[in-house]
Write an enzyme that holds these catalytic residues in place. Structure first.
Site, PDB file in Angstrom:
ATOM      1  N   PRO A  90       0.837  -1.201   0.000  1.00  0.00           N
ATOM      2  CA  PRO A  90       0.000   0.000   0.000  1.00  0.00           C
ATOM      3  C   PRO A  90       0.874   1.254   0.000  1.00  0.00           C
ATOM      4  CG  PRO A  90       0.057  -0.943   2.195  1.00  0.00           C
ATOM      5  CD  PRO A  90       0.817  -1.889   1.310  1.00  0.00           C
TER       6      PRO A  90
ATOM      7  N   HIS B 283      -4.637   5.826  -1.460  1.00  0.00           N
ATOM      8  CA  HIS B 283      -4.712   5.124  -2.747  1.00  0.00           C
ATOM      9  C   HIS B 283      -5.312   3.756  -2.446  1.00  0.00           C
ATOM     10  CE1 HIS B 283      -3.817   3.425  -6.606  1.00  0.00           C
ATOM     11  NE2 HIS B 283      -2.881   2.610  -6.150  1.00  0.00           N
TER      12      HIS B 283
END
Length: 328
Positions: A127, A181
């Site tokens: 991530p 995101h």
């Protein structure tokens, strides 16, 4: 690194689908004069093969030195781009990757810094917001010189989706996705515009576009990676071009405004996380964040997204292996 340096050197760490696509984008667009590709020892020959394959395109583009690199080659690089990490599998969220990729990230960053590297880190492994934070911690670098790809791809997907819905060129659509995101990202509808015309005003002259369709459009943007992963196993072309765009902005000292993983120091009531928001970026990294005045609902979404990231970071940093980095 200075903006007057003529020979621009990029080191790519990770020659998987994203990394090799990024390398191809650099070659195709004539970005940088030197590209070194680092892979783990058992995949070193793949990096050698990709470097050779890419070099065969140079007669059609522009001169560039391309080679399979080692960590000591990072010493005089302007930019180190990290795409290496465990890939996201079908049914897996980006945040599910934390445990596996933090260990990989620590190994990479430690070796890059040990080379004497003094440039800019650009992180794309997922991530990405969490790994941008860990890169900052593990490196001890100033926050301005640690950048994540953030919501650059998400914002591009959003612009393209709006362009298709409204039948206009995506380059005339100005709209951002902010936040993580990932699943908690959100669309900044309040500042979306088409060639300077607020989206709400633009829609008054557009037939048959309902609010429900716009909500569905955003959900398609948010979930695009899952859709692609389920169909072809991975996403790599879009993020590769996004990374090439960020790279160009840095190497050419553009002071471009791009949506990136940026360190938060109280903007939107958020602190001590890297999260997606627009920022001015140039040869020395992040020049300054661009703090879009969000409405109340958007601000709440930003804070909720940051809270999710902070919880992941707090949990990860309970691992004794990573606690020492918190002292940096």
């Amino acid at each position: 690194m200075t903006s007057t340096k003529q020979h621009k050197k990029v080191i790519l760490v990770g020659d998987g689908a994203v990394g090799s696509s990024y390398a191809f984008a650099l070659v195709n667009q004539g970005i940088a004069q030197e590209l070194g590709i680092i892979e783990i020892p058992q995949l070193h020959e793949k990096a050698v093969g990709d470097a050779l394959d890419l070099s065969h395109a140079l007669a059609f583009t522009s001169p560039k030195k391309i080679y399979a690199a080692k960590y000591e080659d990072c010493a005089d690089a302007d930019l180190v781009v990290i795409t290496a990490g465990a890939p996201q599998k079908p049914g897996e969220t980006r945040l599910d990757l934390v445990g596996k990729n933090l260990a990989i990230n620590k190994s990479i960053v430690t070796q890059v810094v040990a080379s004497g590297f003094d440039g800019i880190f650009l992180v794309a492994a997922n991530p990405v917001d969490v790994l941008t934070y860990s890169t900052w911690k593990f490196s001890g670098f100033p926050k301005e010189r640690v950048i994540g790809s953030g919501t650059s791809l998400d914002s591009a997907r959003f612009r393209q989706a709006l362009a298709e819905k409204l039948d206009v060129d995506a380059r005339s659509v100005h709209a951002y996705i902010m936040g993580e995101h990932g699943d908690s990202e959100f669309a900044v509808w309040s500042h979306a515009n088409i060639a300077g015309v607020n989206l709400e005003e633009f829609l008054k002259d557009t037939q048959n576009v309902q609010e429900a369709e716009l909500i569905e459009l955003f959900e398609g943007v948010r979930d695009a990676a899952y859709t692609i992963i389920n169909k072809k196993g991975a996403t790599y072309y879009g993020i590769a071009v996004a990374l090439a765009r960020i790279t160009k902005a840095i190497l050419d000292d553009e002071n471009a405004v791009l949506p990136l993983s940026v360190f938060q120091e109280g903007q939107y009531g958020v602190k001590n996380v890297f999260i997606g928001q627009p920022a001015v970026v140039g040869a020395h990294g992040i020049v300054r964040p661009v703090n879009i005045p969000l409405n109340d609902a958007e601000t709440q979404k930003m804070q909720a997204s940051a809270k999710e990231l902070q919880a992941i970071i707090d949990e990860a940093w309970k691992n004794p292996e990573f606690q020492a980095a918190s002292k940096n």
